[in-house]
Design a protein around this motif. Structure first.
Motif, PDB file in Angstrom:
ATOM      1  N   ILE A 136       0.882  -1.041   0.075  1.00  0.00           N
ATOM      2  CA  ILE A 136      -0.022   0.020   0.022  1.00  0.00           C
ATOM      3  C   ILE A 136       0.915   1.147  -0.077  1.00  0.00           C
ATOM      4  N   ALA A 137       1.883   1.263   0.914  1.00  0.00           N
ATOM      5  CA  ALA A 137       2.863   2.350   0.861  1.00  0.00           C
ATOM      6  C   ALA A 137       3.483   2.748  -0.424  1.00  0.00           C
ATOM      7  N   VAL A 156       4.121   5.931  -5.584  1.00  0.00           N
ATOM      8  CA  VAL A 156       4.179   5.804  -7.260  1.00  0.00           C
ATOM      9  C   VAL A 156       2.664   6.421  -7.648  1.00  0.00           C
ATOM     10  N   ALA A 157       1.975   7.034  -6.801  1.00  0.00           N
ATOM     11  CA  ALA A 157       0.506   7.303  -7.152  1.00  0.00           C
ATOM     12  C   ALA A 157       0.385   8.179  -8.387  1.00  0.00           C
ATOM     13  N   GLY A 158       1.254   9.168  -8.517  1.00  0.00           N
ATOM     14  CA  GLY A 158       1.199  10.293  -9.664  1.00  0.00           C
ATOM     15  C   GLY A 158       1.317   9.552 -11.050  1.00  0.00           C
ATOM     16  N   ASN A 204      -9.419   6.833  -9.147  1.00  0.00           N
ATOM     17  CA  ASN A 204      -9.006   8.267  -9.804  1.00  0.00           C
ATOM     18  C   ASN A 204      -8.192   8.969  -8.822  1.00  0.00           C
ATOM     19  N   GLU A 205      -7.916   8.684  -7.551  1.00  0.00           N
ATOM     20  CA  GLU A 205      -7.060   9.185  -6.867  1.00  0.00           C
ATOM     21  C   GLU A 205      -6.422   8.401  -5.820  1.00  0.00           C
ATOM     22  N   PRO A 206      -5.226   8.845  -5.143  1.00  0.00           N
ATOM     23  CA  PRO A 206      -4.551   7.856  -4.314  1.00  0.00           C
ATOM     24  C   PRO A 206      -5.142   6.971  -3.203  1.00  0.00           C
ATOM     25  N   ALA A 207      -6.284   7.662  -2.698  1.00  0.00           N
ATOM     26  CA  ALA A 207      -6.965   6.754  -1.540  1.00  0.00           C
ATOM     27  C   ALA A 207      -7.648   5.612  -2.123  1.00  0.00           C
ATOM     28  N   ALA A 208      -7.990   5.577  -3.460  1.00  0.00           N
ATOM     29  CA  ALA A 208      -8.563   4.649  -4.296  1.00  0.00           C
ATOM     30  C   ALA A 208      -7.741   3.365  -4.795  1.00  0.00           C
ATOM     31  N   LEU A 209      -6.386   3.814  -4.933  1.00  0.00           N
ATOM     32  CA  LEU A 209      -5.416   3.001  -5.161  1.00  0.00           C
ATOM     33  C   LEU A 209      -4.639   2.211  -3.749  1.00  0.00           C
ATOM     34  N   ALA A 210      -4.977   2.845  -2.738  1.00  0.00           N
ATOM     35  CA  ALA A 210      -4.846   2.257  -1.487  1.00  0.00           C
ATOM     36  C   ALA A 210      -5.875   1.398  -0.911  1.00  0.00           C
TER      37      ALA A 210
END
Length: 238
Positions: A29-30, A35-37, A94-100
């Motif tokens: 997750i970290a 690399v979220a961008g 569509n956002e970093p929180a969704a990736l996590a």
């Protein structure tokens, strides 16, 4: 976990997901947050098909189309109806929180559609998949990729290689989202057949889908200057 304006529930962050280096789900997750961008540049506004590894990379996995319930009310989804009459709500990252959130489900890999939510029936890139058979070295895949590039250059298509799995290679070409999936698939197959024709050796490169229908595997041959490729690949287009 607070990510921007979102609260994301993280479960079992200490579970080991990568036994050899000892990395955990929390590490995964970290990493995706780090690399979220660049990741979001590739996955945002695309339906996400989840490939979940609940016990880590060496455990079993399963595919899931439908976004699980319950899920955060801030998570974007897209409703897709299939020709069968069935439908599903897919998550959209569509956002970093969704990736996590999606990594917390055990999604080590991010699998998105070739189209965006604005028009899910029309892809905005085509993909040539070079998937080497066992025993064929990476150098052979690389040489076939150069033939693919040669054909795409002649067609005026920009092409971008991307590693796939342990030994494969994806070659992506951005296209305008004007044609449906069947038309783009036919074009990709014709392109792959032209690559196959130029290589002119079924034991080197083939678009034959079924393994049983392919020619018997010969001993790998060493490439030499002037020889374009020496790898047998499953279908160059899927």
């Amino acid at each position: 976990m607070r990510i921007g304006r979102r609260e994301v529930t993280i479960t079992n962050p200490d579970k080991v997901y990568f036994p050899e280096p000892g990395l955990t789900k929390g590490d995964l997750i970290a990493y995706y947050l780090d690399v979220a961008g660049p990741v979001l540049n590739h996955v945002q506004r695309r339906p996400m098909q989840m490939k979940r590894y609940p016990e880590g990379v060496d455990g079993f996995f399963f595919y899931q189309k439908r976004v699980p319930e319950p899920h955060p009310n801030w998570l974007e989804t897209v409703h897709i109806e299939f020709p069968s009459g069935r439908s599903a709500d897919f998550p959209v990252c569509n956002e970093p929180a969704a990736l996590a959130w999606i990594a917390n489900l055990g999604c080590i890999e991010m699998h998105t559609w070739h189209s965006r939510v604005d028009d899910v029936d029309r892809p905005d890139y085509l993909l040539i998949d070079l998937d080497p058979s066992e025993g064929n070295p990476w150098a052979y895949v690389r040489e076939i990729a150069m033939v693919v590039k040669e054909v795409m250059d002649e067609l005026g298509l920009a092409s971008f290689p991307k590693t796939s799995g342990a030994t494969g290679l994806h070659i992506l070409a951005p296209i305008k989202p004007e044609l449906g999936f069947p038309e783009v698939r036919r074009f990709a197959k014709a392109l792959a057949q032209e690559v196959e024709r130029r290589i002119d050796d079924q034991d080197v490169a083939t678009t034959t889908w079924k393994v049983a229908d392919r020619p018997p595997t010969r001993e790998p041959r060493r490439p030499w200057p002037g020889r374009r490729c020496r790898a047998r690949t499953p279908p160059a287009s899927r």
